[in-house]
Design a protein around this motif. Structure first.
Motif, PDB file in Angstrom:
ATOM      1  N   ILE A   3     -43.658 -86.653 -45.677  1.00  0.00           N
ATOM      2  CA  ILE A   3     -43.333 -85.232 -45.663  1.00  0.00           C
ATOM      3  C   ILE A   3     -42.489 -84.977 -44.422  1.00  0.00           C
ATOM      4  O   ILE A   3     -42.949 -85.190 -43.298  1.00  0.00           O
ATOM      5  CB  ILE A   3     -44.601 -84.364 -45.678  1.00  0.00           C
ATOM      6  N   LEU A   4     -41.258 -84.510 -44.656  1.00  0.00           N
ATOM      7  CA  LEU A   4     -40.336 -84.269 -43.551  1.00  0.00           C
ATOM      8  C   LEU A   4     -40.512 -82.885 -42.942  1.00  0.00           C
ATOM      9  O   LEU A   4     -40.346 -82.699 -41.742  1.00  0.00           O
ATOM     10  CB  LEU A   4     -38.893 -84.431 -44.017  1.00  0.00           C
ATOM     11  N   PHE A   5     -40.835 -81.906 -43.771  1.00  0.00           N
ATOM     12  CA  PHE A   5     -40.962 -80.540 -43.296  1.00  0.00           C
ATOM     13  C   PHE A   5     -42.024 -79.841 -44.127  1.00  0.00           C
ATOM     14  O   PHE A   5     -42.067 -80.000 -45.340  1.00  0.00           O
ATOM     15  CB  PHE A   5     -39.624 -79.802 -43.429  1.00  0.00           C
ATOM     16  N   LYS A   6     -42.865 -79.071 -43.452  1.00  0.00           N
ATOM     17  CA  LYS A   6     -43.846 -78.263 -44.180  1.00  0.00           C
ATOM     18  C   LYS A   6     -44.084 -76.980 -43.407  1.00  0.00           C
ATOM     19  O   LYS A   6     -44.003 -76.946 -42.173  1.00  0.00           O
ATOM     20  CB  LYS A   6     -45.157 -79.024 -44.393  1.00  0.00           C
ATOM     21  N   LYS A   7     -44.361 -75.925 -44.167  1.00  0.00           N
ATOM     22  CA  LYS A   7     -44.588 -74.616 -43.561  1.00  0.00           C
ATOM     23  C   LYS A   7     -45.437 -73.800 -44.522  1.00  0.00           C
ATOM     24  O   LYS A   7     -45.157 -73.772 -45.722  1.00  0.00           O
ATOM     25  CB  LYS A   7     -43.254 -73.923 -43.313  1.00  0.00           C
ATOM     26  N   GLN A   8     -46.460 -73.151 -44.005  1.00  0.00           N
ATOM     27  CA  GLN A   8     -47.283 -72.275 -44.818  1.00  0.00           C
ATOM     28  C   GLN A   8     -47.213 -70.881 -44.217  1.00  0.00           C
ATOM     29  O   GLN A   8     -47.392 -70.695 -43.015  1.00  0.00           O
ATOM     30  CB  GLN A   8     -48.736 -72.742 -44.866  1.00  0.00           C
ATOM     31  N   ILE A   9     -46.979 -69.908 -45.078  1.00  0.00           N
ATOM     32  CA  ILE A   9     -46.867 -68.514 -44.659  1.00  0.00           C
ATOM     33  C   ILE A   9     -47.898 -67.716 -45.432  1.00  0.00           C
ATOM     34  O   ILE A   9     -48.007 -67.842 -46.657  1.00  0.00           O
ATOM     35  CB  ILE A   9     -45.451 -67.974 -44.926  1.00  0.00           C
ATOM     36  N   ASN A  10     -48.650 -66.879 -44.734  1.00  0.00           N
ATOM     37  CA  ASN A  10     -49.656 -66.058 -45.405  1.00  0.00           C
ATOM     38  C   ASN A  10     -49.017 -64.808 -46.002  1.00  0.00           C
ATOM     39  O   ASN A  10     -47.803 -64.589 -45.873  1.00  0.00           O
ATOM     40  CB  ASN A  10     -50.823 -65.730 -44.458  1.00  0.00           C
ATOM     41  N   ALA A  11     -49.818 -63.963 -46.633  1.00  0.00           N
ATOM     42  CA  ALA A  11     -49.319 -62.772 -47.330  1.00  0.00           C
ATOM     43  C   ALA A  11     -48.642 -61.788 -46.382  1.00  0.00           C
ATOM     44  O   ALA A  11     -47.785 -61.009 -46.789  1.00  0.00           O
ATOM     45  CB  ALA A  11     -50.459 -62.081 -48.071  1.00  0.00           C
ATOM     46  N   GLU A  12     -49.012 -61.820 -45.103  1.00  0.00           N
ATOM     47  CA  GLU A  12     -48.403 -60.920 -44.106  1.00  0.00           C
ATOM     48  C   GLU A  12     -47.112 -61.484 -43.528  1.00  0.00           C
ATOM     49  O   GLU A  12     -46.501 -60.873 -42.658  1.00  0.00           O
ATOM     50  CB  GLU A  12     -49.390 -60.631 -42.968  1.00  0.00           C
ATOM     51  N   GLY A  13     -46.708 -62.685 -43.974  1.00  0.00           N
ATOM     52  CA  GLY A  13     -45.484 -63.300 -43.492  1.00  0.00           C
ATOM     53  C   GLY A  13     -45.642 -64.101 -42.219  1.00  0.00           C
ATOM     54  O   GLY A  13     -44.662 -64.518 -41.614  1.00  0.00           O
ATOM     55  N   LYS A  14     -46.856 -64.349 -41.787  1.00  0.00           N
ATOM     56  CA  LYS A  14     -47.121 -65.115 -40.572  1.00  0.00           C
ATOM     57  C   LYS A  14     -47.361 -66.585 -40.922  1.00  0.00           C
ATOM     58  O   LYS A  14     -48.003 -66.902 -41.910  1.00  0.00           O
ATOM     59  CB  LYS A  14     -48.337 -64.561 -39.847  1.00  0.00           C
ATOM     60  N   GLU A  15     -46.835 -67.471 -40.070  1.00  0.00           N
ATOM     61  CA  GLU A  15     -47.043 -68.897 -40.283  1.00  0.00           C
ATOM     62  C   GLU A  15     -48.484 -69.266 -39.936  1.00  0.00           C
ATOM     63  O   GLU A  15     -49.015 -68.849 -38.917  1.00  0.00           O
ATOM     64  CB  GLU A  15     -46.074 -69.702 -39.427  1.00  0.00           C
ATOM     65  N   VAL A  16     -49.112 -70.033 -40.822  1.00  0.00           N
ATOM     66  CA  VAL A  16     -50.483 -70.489 -40.607  1.00  0.00           C
ATOM     67  C   VAL A  16     -50.522 -72.000 -40.827  1.00  0.00           C
ATOM     68  O   VAL A  16     -49.621 -72.579 -41.426  1.00  0.00           O
ATOM     69  CB  VAL A  16     -51.487 -69.775 -41.549  1.00  0.00           C
ATOM     70  N   SER A  17     -51.591 -72.628 -40.351  1.00  0.00           N
ATOM     71  CA  SER A  17     -51.694 -74.081 -40.482  1.00  0.00           C
ATOM     72  C   SER A  17     -52.068 -74.469 -41.912  1.00  0.00           C
ATOM     73  O   SER A  17     -52.704 -73.713 -42.631  1.00  0.00           O
ATOM     74  CB  SER A  17     -52.733 -74.630 -39.509  1.00  0.00           C
ATOM     75  N   PHE A  18     -51.662 -75.677 -42.282  1.00  0.00           N
ATOM     76  CA  PHE A  18     -51.975 -76.203 -43.610  1.00  0.00           C
ATOM     77  C   PHE A  18     -53.451 -76.550 -43.700  1.00  0.00           C
ATOM     78  O   PHE A  18     -54.077 -76.912 -42.710  1.00  0.00           O
ATOM     79  CB  PHE A  18     -51.145 -77.456 -43.882  1.00  0.00           C
TER      80      PHE A  18
ATOM     81  N   LEU B 219     -26.405 -83.279 -61.254  1.00  0.00           N
ATOM     82  CA  LEU B 219     -25.890 -84.546 -61.770  1.00  0.00           C
ATOM     83  C   LEU B 219     -26.069 -85.707 -60.801  1.00  0.00           C
ATOM     84  O   LEU B 219     -26.064 -86.856 -61.217  1.00  0.00           O
ATOM     85  CB  LEU B 219     -24.416 -84.389 -62.143  1.00  0.00           C
ATOM     86  N   SER B 220     -26.186 -85.437 -59.515  1.00  0.00           N
ATOM     87  CA  SER B 220     -26.333 -86.543 -58.553  1.00  0.00           C
ATOM     88  C   SER B 220     -27.781 -87.024 -58.537  1.00  0.00           C
ATOM     89  O   SER B 220     -28.696 -86.316 -58.949  1.00  0.00           O
ATOM     90  CB  SER B 220     -25.903 -86.092 -57.163  1.00  0.00           C
ATOM     91  N   PRO B 221     -28.002 -88.238 -58.057  1.00  0.00           N
ATOM     92  CA  PRO B 221     -29.375 -88.748 -57.968  1.00  0.00           C
ATOM     93  C   PRO B 221     -30.218 -87.886 -57.021  1.00  0.00           C
ATOM     94  O   PRO B 221     -29.705 -87.274 -56.093  1.00  0.00           O
ATOM     95  CB  PRO B 221     -29.200 -90.160 -57.403  1.00  0.00           C
ATOM     96  N   ALA B 222     -31.517 -87.871 -57.261  1.00  0.00           N
ATOM     97  CA  ALA B 222     -32.431 -87.088 -56.429  1.00  0.00           C
ATOM     98  C   ALA B 222     -32.459 -87.669 -55.017  1.00  0.00           C
ATOM     99  O   ALA B 222     -32.526 -88.881 -54.830  1.00  0.00           O
ATOM    100  CB  ALA B 222     -33.823 -87.094 -57.027  1.00  0.00           C
ATOM    101  N   LYS B 223     -32.402 -86.792 -54.021  1.00  0.00           N
ATOM    102  CA  LYS B 223     -32.464 -87.188 -52.613  1.00  0.00           C
ATOM    103  C   LYS B 223     -33.840 -86.934 -52.017  1.00  0.00           C
ATOM    104  O   LYS B 223     -34.066 -87.163 -50.846  1.00  0.00           O
ATOM    105  CB  LYS B 223     -31.417 -86.412 -51.801  1.00  0.00           C
ATOM    106  N   GLY B 224     -34.732 -86.424 -52.808  1.00  0.00           N
ATOM    107  CA  GLY B 224     -36.076 -86.100 -52.349  1.00  0.00           C
ATOM    108  C   GLY B 224     -36.704 -85.097 -53.304  1.00  0.00           C
ATOM    109  O   GLY B 224     -36.217 -84.889 -54.411  1.00  0.00           O
ATOM    110  N   THR B 225     -37.763 -84.462 -52.857  1.00  0.00           N
ATOM    111  CA  THR B 225     -38.485 -83.499 -53.690  1.00  0.00           C
ATOM    112  C   THR B 225     -38.838 -82.276 -52.856  1.00  0.00           C
ATOM    113  O   THR B 225     -39.254 -82.396 -51.706  1.00  0.00           O
ATOM    114  CB  THR B 225     -39.785 -84.127 -54.231  1.00  0.00           C
ATOM    115  N   ILE B 226     -38.665 -81.113 -53.442  1.00  0.00           N
ATOM    116  CA  ILE B 226     -39.111 -79.884 -52.797  1.00  0.00           C
ATOM    117  C   ILE B 226     -40.361 -79.410 -53.529  1.00  0.00           C
ATOM    118  O   ILE B 226     -40.439 -79.504 -54.759  1.00  0.00           O
ATOM    119  CB  ILE B 226     -38.009 -78.801 -52.767  1.00  0.00           C
ATOM    120  N   LEU B 227     -41.320 -78.957 -52.775  1.00  0.00           N
ATOM    121  CA  LEU B 227     -42.614 -78.581 -53.329  1.00  0.00           C
ATOM    122  C   LEU B 227     -42.946 -77.167 -52.869  1.00  0.00           C
ATOM    123  O   LEU B 227     -42.808 -76.846 -51.685  1.00  0.00           O
ATOM    124  CB  LEU B 227     -43.659 -79.565 -52.802  1.00  0.00           C
TER     125      LEU B 227
END
Length: 168
Positions: free
Chosen positions: A1-16, A64-72
């Motif tokens: 996992i290169l990047f991860k971010k969780q945001i709550n309903a109020e728009g604040k970043e919280v831990s996974f 059309l190009s090959p997949a470079k990764g996955t977004i979740l």
């Protein structure tokens, strides 16, 4: 996992949630795409609650190009989400995690009658037939029972019909 971010309903970043990353890594179906057009979605059951997930291959806009990764993307299936869904559909809706069903509840009876993902269970609530409940089952990405949904509907039309039949 290169990047991860969780945001709550109020728009604040919280831990996974603990164990989230390990769960994703252990379930390769989320990040191993068959082709650049692949999309996967489903429920995952974490100790913190159910999460609705969707993944798609990262590629060019034309796909059309090959997949470079996955977004979740994902969100917790919580009380706030249920309220929003109920308001959107104008239904009395309740969702219950399969693991949290109490043995003596109406959900337990529904769970016994819901064999698989595509089954439904419908039951009037009382002898007067004033309300009817409809139940449905959702499975997680592993095919295990994860969630039971219940919709409550008033049976005013049914009661009116019963009254009409009584007249004859």
């Amino acid at each position: 996992i290169l990047f991860k971010k969780q945001i709550n309903a109020e728009g604040k970043e919280v831990s996974f949630p603990e164990g989230f990353e390990e769960y994703i890594v252990a379930h390769s179906k989320f990040y191993e795409q068959e082709n650049s057009q692949s999309v996967r979605s489903g429920l995952i059951a974490l100790p913190e609650g159910l999460v609705m997930m969707a993944t798609q291959a990262v590629t060019t806009s034309d796909g059309l190009s090959p997949a470079k990764g996955t977004i979740l993307f994902g969100f917790f299936v919580d009380d706030e989400m249920v309220i929003k869904l109920a308001n959107l559909t104008h239904l009395k809706l309740m969702l219950k995690r399969f693991a949290d069903i109490e043995s003596e509840s109406q959900f337990a009876l529904a769970a016994q009658n819901l064999a698989d993902k595509d089954s439904i269970f419908v039951r009037p609530t009382d002898p007067k037939d004033s309300v009817i409940y409809g139940y449905g089952l959702e499975t997680d990405i592993d095919g295990k029972k994860a969630l039971i949904s219940r919709v409550e509907l008033d049976r005013s039309l049914y009661r009116h019909g019963q009254g009409s039949v009584a007249l004859f």
